[in-house]
Every structure is written in structure tokens, then in C-alpha cells.
Design an enzyme around this catalytic site. Structure first.
Site, mmCIF file in Angstrom:
data_model
loop_
_atom_site.group_PDB
_atom_site.id
_atom_site.type_symbol
_atom_site.label_atom_id
_atom_site.label_comp_id
_atom_site.label_asym_id
_atom_site.label_seq_id
_atom_site.Cartn_x
_atom_site.Cartn_y
_atom_site.Cartn_z
ATOM 1 C CD GLU A 208 4.056 0.486 -8.158
ATOM 2 O OE1 GLU A 208 4.390 -0.657 -8.532
ATOM 3 O OE2 GLU A 208 3.071 1.086 -8.616
ATOM 4 C CG PHE B 12 -10.177 0.808 -9.146
ATOM 5 C CD1 PHE B 12 -9.939 -0.506 -9.538
ATOM 6 C CD2 PHE B 12 -9.407 1.816 -9.704
ATOM 7 C CE1 PHE B 12 -8.963 -0.806 -10.463
ATOM 8 C CE2 PHE B 12 -8.432 1.520 -10.647
ATOM 9 C CZ PHE B 12 -8.204 0.208 -11.026
ATOM 10 C CD GLN B 13 -5.184 1.311 -9.020
ATOM 11 O OE1 GLN B 13 -5.016 2.527 -8.934
ATOM 12 N NE2 GLN B 13 -4.484 0.564 -9.851
ATOM 13 C CE LYS C 148 -7.364 11.706 -8.146
ATOM 14 N NZ LYS C 148 -7.895 10.918 -9.269
ATOM 15 C CG MET D 297 23.413 -19.028 0.411
ATOM 16 S SD MET D 297 25.149 -19.338 0.779
ATOM 17 C CE MET D 297 25.798 -17.674 0.915
#
Lengths: 185, 585
Positions: free
Chosen positions: B52, B114-115, B164, B483
Site C-alpha cells: 500500500e 478483524f483488520q 463495508k 548521507m
């Protein structure tokens, strides 16, 4: 930070002038913020203060326009003039914020706070508490045989003074609303 | 009677109404209804990334290179939390994004489902604004408002969290033309009194400089055109921040190069000594100002910015102008012309003489080598061999290579330079290059990378190969976190704590494993041929350029020092950073 030996205010312009223009002294300002009353709007305002390290001395919030779903948040904050300016600009950037007013700068305004104080005691102390409450125009809103609950409204300083007087007389608990403020006239 | 459609259909319809042609995303349980709708249409192209974070950076590359908002679709929980780095990156660099996240159904919110994650809570500080949609009827107005907020004022990322059950339920769809007007209307026109002050200052200044930033690019190509006209008319020198490269052409005669910590000597010296600094769409970032109390001590400062909170945030300015760059520059130009196009040209000529002396320092010079490829040399050759391509887009990761790319590559047009400036996100460049290539299929898209940064999002090789995107990954491989290593050399007694890349993959084999092309080069004599091979290959290329391992990036303003205390390439770097500078990053 002194290798260049630059004195504050040694130039009329900008960076050297940074502090002398804005001033270093910590000021207290009362801000009134009109926001859409939607989920999370208070979290956005508070998150801004914590995320950027600004102070909140007091905060009140309630819906003031039920049809327009607008809430008014009153925040008392402290900071240098530059920080106060940043706070106002940052608040103005939040999408659901409609208006930001700095009442301290805008002119005369009234500030009021409500407090409830529970004072326990018997005999002379109990009488003295009642007497002082009368002087401060605090009302008794609840009482038992060994306690009073006073309601007082006024400036935060007045509430502070009253609370200090109540402490030796048996102050048990205090609840304060924080400051609500409106400009005069 | 208005027809009812499902929330999932509304999402796709709203995207179409907003003119979206591409969505970067990754499916999951909480966005399945939307993915089902995407499956059943052909107008919106969905690009499946491999992580993502890659989706968000790709959308940033898409947005930066087109001027349109980038759109991302990810699932709830980990899908949303993986997007956080990209959101923060876009917020810091003012990139317009609309990120849609799935959420568990409304009746399960708060149950540690969940999630489930508190997506609006987590992303509140890293978005310009976000919404949790609790009612399908609210979905369409919120989606249209989301696009409006992302694009208006100072652009930025917004997020819409869609449970959802809201996707499954039906409601009334409102098109963007019928959506209620937003109360969010940042003002575009600058205050005419302040603009007059600026024009007067332009007329009188003896040592002026334009200091431009990413705001010019965000304001649209019209702003760059107006800026060019103003620079040409006044003959003032112009420098730019990292984010603003391309708003004035690098080949332009008034161009001083980038300023800041690794900016050019002439640009920084001119900033320090000027008497009028005109900040256009930049934000006095700490990489630019160096030591605040010694920043350009004798100049009058004007600042044009659409965001009121940028004004006087770190540097006090004398002429603040709040407004859109293109609108303000148009007013400035018109007023300056109407008043007779005056400048103090004799003094400006003298100023250019001084700048010429600074230029003669040749701050970008470096010791070349016949044995090893110097990173600067690699970029010089890349520039030479690709400069003629007007459709060249450059992305970078973060670190030394990024600064060298800004120093050694020239940008002629806005929107052709994609880099993570504010947040400094290693792993940005590769997915960003994918987003750019999606938006410009025929263009030459090169990601100048370091090997360590590149590895941070290397999974996107799958995306590049799947969509046959000919992105060129130009990796300057020094087997170091360059760096970090440089700062450890300057600041921490050459104790190189965990700043080398051990167990690196064989990049040629890695490319092969993904079905891409790998090229390795280590001899300076082979460099040109290798670059030409990379350019002529029609597909993703992993270009592993083994460079000098201990090269430092100069010029450099050490932390806590002012502009006129720059370190140049051959300067002694011992004790360059004082104790007060050591705490700065």
C-alpha cells in the site's frame, strides 16, 4: 549560537529582528473558534495543539447553532506573540473551522467560568463558608448536614480566589467548566 | 424519483464524475464491494501495486507529473496503516491525493474487529482532512468534497474511510455538479496594498533575488509562465528549493541553481547578501534557512503563499501576500508593467557582477577518476545523454544521490521532477516512477536511486513488470547509506554505525528474477554504453551503477551555520559542525 555575535534587533529587517518584532514575552490569549459540529472536530483542534506543542490552559466546547450545526470552541492559550499568530493561522487551516477570533486582540470582552465546589465541615467553619459564599455571590445548589455544594460564576481569577478561601474551610472537590467568552458590545 | 445505487457503485461513479482515469490500489476484505464494481467497468484503470505504501507514492508521482489528484484504494486495518507514510509524505510536499480506505462495517466499529484500525484517528495528523462515512446518502457529497479539498488552496492528501456496510447499502447518488458547495474556499487573490509594496520594492532593489518553491508548481503551469516573464522582465536572479525545480528553466540565463543545505554556492551567497528576497511558494524550511538568526540578515523579505500559516512561521517577513501564486504574479506583473517596468538596472548589473564572482568558485567541481565511477560523473553522463528528451521525468529516492541529482540534472519544465522533499522518504522514488510512467506511457521516466533507498520498496518490481512500464532504475550503488555515512564522518568521529549495506542482492539477477532487465557497470569507460543500453531497452531496467563508496556531497551548509559558512568540496570538514549544530538533523 553566538559565533557570529549578532545582536537581537540589530537590523531593521527580518531574521535579526525576529524576536524584537514579535516579542519574547509569554502572553495569554482567549480564542473563539466557530466550527462545524461534526465527528472528530474537537480531536482535530486538540491534535493541532498537542502535535505542534502549543499550550491549552482551558477549553470549552458546545453546539451554539443547532440548525447550522455549528459549535463554538473557546480556548485560552499561552505563548509568544509569534506562537499565538501561528496557532490562529493553523486553526484557520482546519477544513471544518469557519472562523477564528482572538478576543484578546479584538478588543474588550467578557470571560466567565462556572465552578462547583463541594465544601465539607461543621460548626463555625460551615457558617464561615456560607458567609464567604454570600460575599462571592455563590449559590448553594446542594447541601447535606455536613457539606455544601456551591455554584459560582465569574472570571477564572474570581473562581481561583473563592477556591483558595474554601480550601482551609474544608474544600473536598472542585469542578470547573473552563472559560466561555464573548466580545463586548 | 431519484434512483438508488449501492455505495460501492457510488464510489466508482464519483471517481468517473471527477475525471479520474487511474486508481492505485490493493484489495482486501473491507473493499471487496468496490473492487467488484471496478471489475465491471472499463473507464477507470486500476493499477495493482505490491504494497500500500507503493500505491500512495505511485499516486504522488501521478499527481506531481500531471497536476491532477492521485487516487488510492486500499483496505481497512493494515491497508490503511501502510498508507500512512505516503500520506505524511504528500502532506509535507503538498501533493493532492484522494485515498479511499475500506473499514469494518459500522456496527462493528470499536469492537476490535478483524483488520479494524481507527483509520481517521491515525490519519488525522497526516491528512489535510479526512472523513468516516457512516451513511450511504452522505457518501457522494463527501467524495466530491474530498476532491475539492485535496485540490483547493494548498493541496494535500485527504482520506475517506468507507465501512463495508455503507458500500453494500443503497442510497441517493449526487453528481459533482449537484453536490452542495463547500464552505472551504481559500482566497486566491492577494491583497493589493501588499502587492503594491512588493512592486515598489522590485523597482528600488539593488540586490534582489527570487526564491521559489513547490508552490509555483502546485499553482499550475500558468504560474511558471508568469514567473518566467517576471524574471525576464526584471532581470533578477532566481533560485529554487528542491521542490520548485523546473518552475524556471535550468538553461535560463537568470538561473542560479538550487539553494539550501546542498544548494549551490552562488545561490546561497546571493540569498545571504541580497537586499530584497521574494519568496514565491516556498516555506523557509530549515534545509533552506540554516541558522535562523543569521538568515539573510540585511534583506527585506516578501512572501507569496496560499497558506496563511506559512507566513511568519519561522522567518518574519516584511511583505506578506496570501494568495494563489498565479493570481498574485499576474497582479504583480500587471502593476509593474503599468508603472513603467522600472528596476534599478545599474545596481542589478553590479549585483550580477558579484554573482559572477561567486559562480567562478565552481562549487560543483569534483575530482573525477579513471578507475571508479564518481556519482557526480554518472549523473553528468545521464544528463548529457538524456537532456534532449523533452518528455524526461526524473524521480529520486532520498539521500546523497537525491542531492546530486538536484545539482547535476537540469529541469526545463515544471512537473518533471518528483522527489520527497519535506518528509525525506526513502523508498519514495521507485513507486513514484511507476505512477509517472502510468500517467505518461511514452515518456522517459528515470528514478535516480541509492541502493538502500531502492530496496525499501523493491517489491514494486512486480508492478513495473506486470504493467510493462519501462521505468529506468538508475541506482548509484555505493554499498553505503551515503548521507548517514557522510554525517557520521563529519559529526561522529568516523564511527560508521550501521551505515553500510551488507548482503546486497545481485541487482542483475534480481532484475532477471522479476523478468526485468539488469545492467551492471563499474568502469567509467563503459558508462555511456551502459546508459545507452538502458535507454534503448523497452521495459523496466535495473541499472546497478557501482560508484565511489566514500564520496561526500558538497557544497554543504553544516547544521547550525548560516548560508555564508558553506563547505566546499575540497574544504576541510573537520569540526565542521559545532556542538549546537550537532543536535540538529
Amino acid at each position: 549560537m553566538s559565533a557570529l555575535k549578532i545582536k537581537k534587533g540589530s537590523s531593521k529587517h527580518s531574521a535579526y529582528d525576529l524576536r524584537s518584532t514579535f516579542g519574547d514575552e509569554i502572553q495569554t490569549h482567549t480564542l473563539a473558534i466557530l466550527v462545524d459540529n461534526e465527528a472528530g472536530v474537537l480531536a482535530r483542534v486538540i491534535g493541532l495543539f498537542s502535535g505542534r506543542g502549543y499550550n491549552i490552559d482551558s477549553l470549552t466546547v458546545a453546539e451554539v447553532d443547532h440548525e447550522g450545526h455549528l459549535s463554538r470552541i473557546t480556548i485560552v492559550t499561552t505563548g509568544t506573540p509569534q506562537v499565538i499568530e501561528q496557532i490562529k493561522a493553523q486553526l484557520g487551516r482546519i477544513v471544518p473551522v469557519h472562523e477564528v477570533h482572538d478576543l484578546t486582540v479584538d478588543g474588550p470582552h467578557v470571560e466567565r467560568e462556572l465552578a462547583l465546589l463541594k465544601v465539607g465541615g461543621k460548626g463555625e467553619k460551615r457558617v464561615e463558608a456560607l458567609r464567604l459564599a454570600d460575599i462571592f455571590r455563590a449559590n448553594v445548589v446542594d447541601s447535606t448536614l455536613d457539606s455544601f455544594t456551591f455554584q459560582i460564576t465569574g472570571t477564572p481569577e474570581k473562581v481561583d480566589a473563592f477556591a483558595e478561601l474554601m480550601r482551609p474551610l474544608g474544600l473536598i472537590e472542585i469542578a470547573r467548566t473552563g472559560v466561555a467568552a464573548l466580545s463586548r458590545g | 424519483m431519484t434512483s438508488q445505487i449501492t455505495g460501492a457503485k457510488m464510489v466508482v461513479q464519483a471517481l468517473k464524475d471527477q475525471g479520474v482515469d487511474t486508481v492505485f490500489g490493493y484489495p482486501g476484505g473491507a473493499v471487496l464491494p468496490i473492487y467488484d464494481e471496478i471489475f465491471q467497468q472499463n473507464e477507470i484503470r486500476h493499477i495493482l501495486v505490491r504494497h500500500e505504501q507503493g500505491a500512495v507514492h505511485a499516486a504522488e508521482g501521478y499527481a506531481r507529473s500531471t497536476g491532477k489528484p492521485g487516487v488510492v484504494l486500499v483496505t481497512s486495518g493494515p491497508g490503511a496503516t501502510n498508507a500512512v507514510t505516503g500520506l505524511t509524505d504528500a502532506l509535507m510536499d503538498s501533493i493532492p491525493l484522494v485515498v479511499l480506505t475500506g473499514q469494518v462495517p459500522t456496527f462493528m466499529i470499536g469492537s476490535d474487529a478483524f483488520q479494524e484500525a481507527d483509520t481517521v484517528g491515525i490519519t488525522r495528523p497526516c491528512t489535510k482532512h479526512n472523513w468516516l462515512v457512516k451513511d450511504t446518502d452522505q457518501l457522494a457529497p463527501i467524495l466530491h468534497e474530498a476532491f475539492h479539498v485535496a485540490k483547493s488552496g494548498r493541496p494535500g492528501p485527504v482520506l475517506v474511510d468507507i465501512p463495508k456496510d455503507v458500500q453494500f447499502a443503497s442510497g441517493v447518488y449526487i453528481s459533482n455538479k449537484k453536490a452542495p458547495t463547500s464552505q472551504y474556499r481559500p482566497k486566491l487573490k492577494g491583497d493589493i496594498e501588499q502587492i503594491t509594496k512588493l512592486v515598489e520594492a522590485i523597482e528600488q532593489s539593488k540586490k534582489p533575488i527570487f526564491y521559489t518553491g513547490g508552490g509555483v508548481i502546485n499553482s499550475g503551469t500558468g504560474a511558471s509562465q508568469l514567473l518566467r516573464e517576471l524574471v525576464k522582465g526584471t532581470n533578477f536572479p532566481i533560485t529554487s528549493t528542491l521542490m520548485g525545480l523546473g518552475c524556471y528553466p535550468a538553461s535560463g540565463s537568470n538561473w542560479l541553481g538550487m539553494l539550501g543545505m546542498h544548494g549551490l554556492y552562488e545561490a546561497n551567497m546571493a540569498m545571504h547578501d541580497c537586499d530584497l528576497m521574494i519568496n514565491i511558494g516556498a516555506r523557509f524550511d530549515d534545509r533552506i534557512t540554516g541558522r535562523i538568526d543569521a538568515f539573510s540578515p540585511s534583506s527585506k523579505k516578501a512572501h507569496i503563499d496560499i497558506d496563511p500559516s506559512s507566513i511568519n512561521k519561522v522567518i518574519h517577513v516584511d511583505i506578506p501576500i496570501i494568495g494563489d501564486i498565479a493570481h498574485v504574479l499576474d497582479d504583480v506583473l500587471n502593476m509593474w508593467k503599468a508603472r513603467g517596468r522600472k528596476t534599478n538596472s545599474a545596481a542589478i548589473d553590479k549585483w550580477w557582477g558579484q554573482i559572477g564572482e561567486w559562480r567562478s568558485v565552481k562549487c560543483l567541481e569534483y575530482k573525477n577518476s579513471k578507475e571508479t565511477i564518481k556519482p557526480q560523473f554518472a549523473l553528468e553522463r545521464l544528463e548529457e545523454l538524456t537532456r534532449s528528451r523533452s518528455d524526461r521525468f526524473i524521480c529520486t529516492e532520498v539521500g546523497q544521490h537525491q542531492m546530486w541529482a538536484a545539482q547535476f540534472l537540469g529541469f526545463e519544465e515544471p512537473n518533471q521532477w518528483m522527489t520527497s522533499g519535506g518528509l525525506g522518504t526513502m523508498g519514495y522514488g521507485f513507486p513514484a516512477s511507476i505512477g509517472v510512467q502510468i500517467a505518461h506511457p511514452k515518456a522517459l521516466v528515470i528514478n535516480v536511486a541509492g541502493e538502500a533507498s531502492w530496496l525499501m520498496n523493491m517489491q514494486e518490481m512486480g508492478t513495473a513488470v506486470q504493467y510493462k512500464l519501462p521505468v529506468k532504475q538508475f541506482i548509484l550503488n555505493n554499498e553505503r547509506l551515503g548521507m548517514v555515512r557522510q554525517w557520521q564522518e563529519l559529526l561522529h568521529g568516523e564511527r560508521y554505525s550501521h551505515s553500510w549495506s551488507d548482503a546486497l542482492p545481485d541487482f542483475v539477477k534480481l532484475a532477471d528474477a522479476f523478468g526485468a532487465k539488469g545492467i551492471m557497470v563499474s568502469d567509467p569507460a563503459d558508462l555511456d554504453d551502459a546508459i545507452m543500453e538502458m535507454l534503448s531497452y523497452d521495459g523496466p531496467v535495473l541499472f546497478d551503477c557501482l560508484v565511489e563508496k566514500h564520496e561526500n556531497c558538497f557544497p554543504m551548509i553544516p547544521s547550525g551555520e548560516p548560508h555564508n559558512k558553506m563547505l566546499l568540496g575540497e574544504a576541510t570538514t573537520e569540526d565542521a559542525i559545532g556542538s549546537s549544530g550537532a543536535v540538529l538533523v
